[in-house]
Write an enzyme that holds these catalytic residues in place. Structure first.
Site, PDB file in Angstrom:
ATOM      1  N   ARG A 133       0.839  -1.202   0.000  1.00  0.00           N
ATOM      2  CA  ARG A 133       0.000   0.000   0.000  1.00  0.00           C
ATOM      3  C   ARG A 133       0.875   1.253   0.000  1.00  0.00           C
ATOM      4  NH1 ARG A 133      -3.846  -1.027   5.023  1.00  0.00           N
ATOM      5  NH2 ARG A 133      -4.576   1.089   4.533  1.00  0.00           N
ATOM      6  N   CYS A 182      -1.012   5.743   9.532  1.00  0.00           N
ATOM      7  CA  CYS A 182      -1.427   4.426   9.030  1.00  0.00           C
ATOM      8  C   CYS A 182      -2.568   4.640   8.044  1.00  0.00           C
ATOM      9  CB  CYS A 182      -1.828   3.501  10.177  1.00  0.00           C
ATOM     10  SG  CYS A 182      -3.220   4.084  11.162  1.00  0.00           S
TER      11      CYS A 182
END
Length: 327
Positions: free
Chosen positions: A208, A284
């Site tokens: 990601r 995050c």
């Protein structure tokens, strides 16, 4: 030129350090069980949270099984509203105080937080309590799965609502939280060039971060904030297997967390982080597992560790955000 953000941060973060606490950040199930049988006021909170694409329901699991006397802390409800509709943003002092009062928590309570993963969402809840100055707070290392695996008692009947308590609205240590504007300004500078630039650690998976893998939230671009560093949160965790074959996670010992950080940012940079020369910001997907990175930094005594509350979801939703898609 030194970024304005770094100058502001270096001034505002000097008044609060998380590195040394009389109350341990992390407790084993046996230590928690001993605490439960002491005369000290203890409040157990199930802070389980699941990703939006998970079929599991945290509140339903709490209703079926819990540490005796535990209440459920919904991190999406004890939160502030956000212009982009983001979940579990840091609550206002009033929202936090009202939630604590309704859960029967007083300022003198030792709050013990756990989750059903082992360690996943409980560090974010711990970050919230510590940021509001409630230092008598800890997480259960291994959460409910380890608690059960070690043969400790659980409740399966309907939970009992506790008597409300008085909890005055506390002050929030805003130096522990970063906004979009903070992170955007900081992203224009390379930390390697200036000690005053904050080091942003991205807790999402490597795929990601590089942009190779999709985000779990539909329509959201993957990639990363310029000048941020990839540090998947699971590198701070150890996988364990129960006697019945289930899996759960625990936080690594500080020596192992140190090793991971040395391999990621280098030994000299880590020393700057621990002694407060370098400020660190954990990020995050939505501000949840950044709590794991924050916790690991606290266990090493890092003096200037903050959390980007919106994290990647808030950052990538804005058209003004530069996004890097490479290693």
């Amino acid at each position: 030129m030194i970024p304005r953000l770094a100058l502001r941060s270096s001034l505002r973060m000097g008044s609060r350090a998380f590195g040394t606490h009389k109350t341990p950040l992390v407790l084993s199930p046996q230590e928690v069980n001993n605490l439960a049988h002491s005369k000290a006021p203890v409040a157990f909170l199930d802070a389980t949270w699941f990703m939006p694409n998970s079929p599991r329901k945290a509140r339903e699991e709490f209703q079926s099984k819990r540490i005796p006397g535990a209440q459920f802390l919904d991190l999406d409800e004890v939160a502030s509203s956000h212009e982009l509709g983001l979940k579990h943003m840091m609550p206002s002092p009033e929202t936090f105080a009202n939630a604590c009062g309704e859960l029967g928590i007083s300022p003198s309570s030792h709050v013990v937080l756990y989750d059903n993963h082992g360690v996943f969402s409980s560090p974010r809840a711990l970050f919230m309590f510590r940021s509001f100055g409630h230092d008598k707070s800890s997480i259960v290392n291994g959460g409910l799965p380890r608690w059960i695996d070690e043969g400790l008692p659980v409740e399966t009947q309907a939970p009992t609502k506790h008597q409300p308590a008085e909890y005055p609205p506390p002050s929030i240590f805003s130096q522990n939280i970063r906004s979009y504007e903070d992170v955007l300004a900081n992203s224009a500078f390379n930390p390697k060039d200036n000690i005053n630039v904050e080091l942003v650690l991205d807790a999402r998976s490597r795929g990601r971060y590089t942009g190779q893998d999709p985000e779990p939230r539909p329509g959201l671009s993957s990639g990363h904030i310029p000048n941020s560093t990839s540090l998947p949160f699971n590198l701070f965790l150890q996988k364990n297997v129960t006697k019945e074959g289930g899996e759960y996670t625990t936080v690594l010992p500080p020596t192992e967390i140190r090793r991971v950080l040395e391999e990621t940012i280098g030994e000299e940079e880590l020393e700057d982080v621990i002694n407060g020369q370098r400020s660190v910001v954990a990020s995050c997907g939505s501000g949840m597992t950044a709590g794991v990175i924050w916790l690991g930094l606290q266990l090493l005594g890092a003096k200037k560790a903050a959390l980007y509350d919106e994290s990647w979801t808030g950052y990538a939703m804005r058209e003004t955000s530069p996004i890097v898609k490479s290693a």
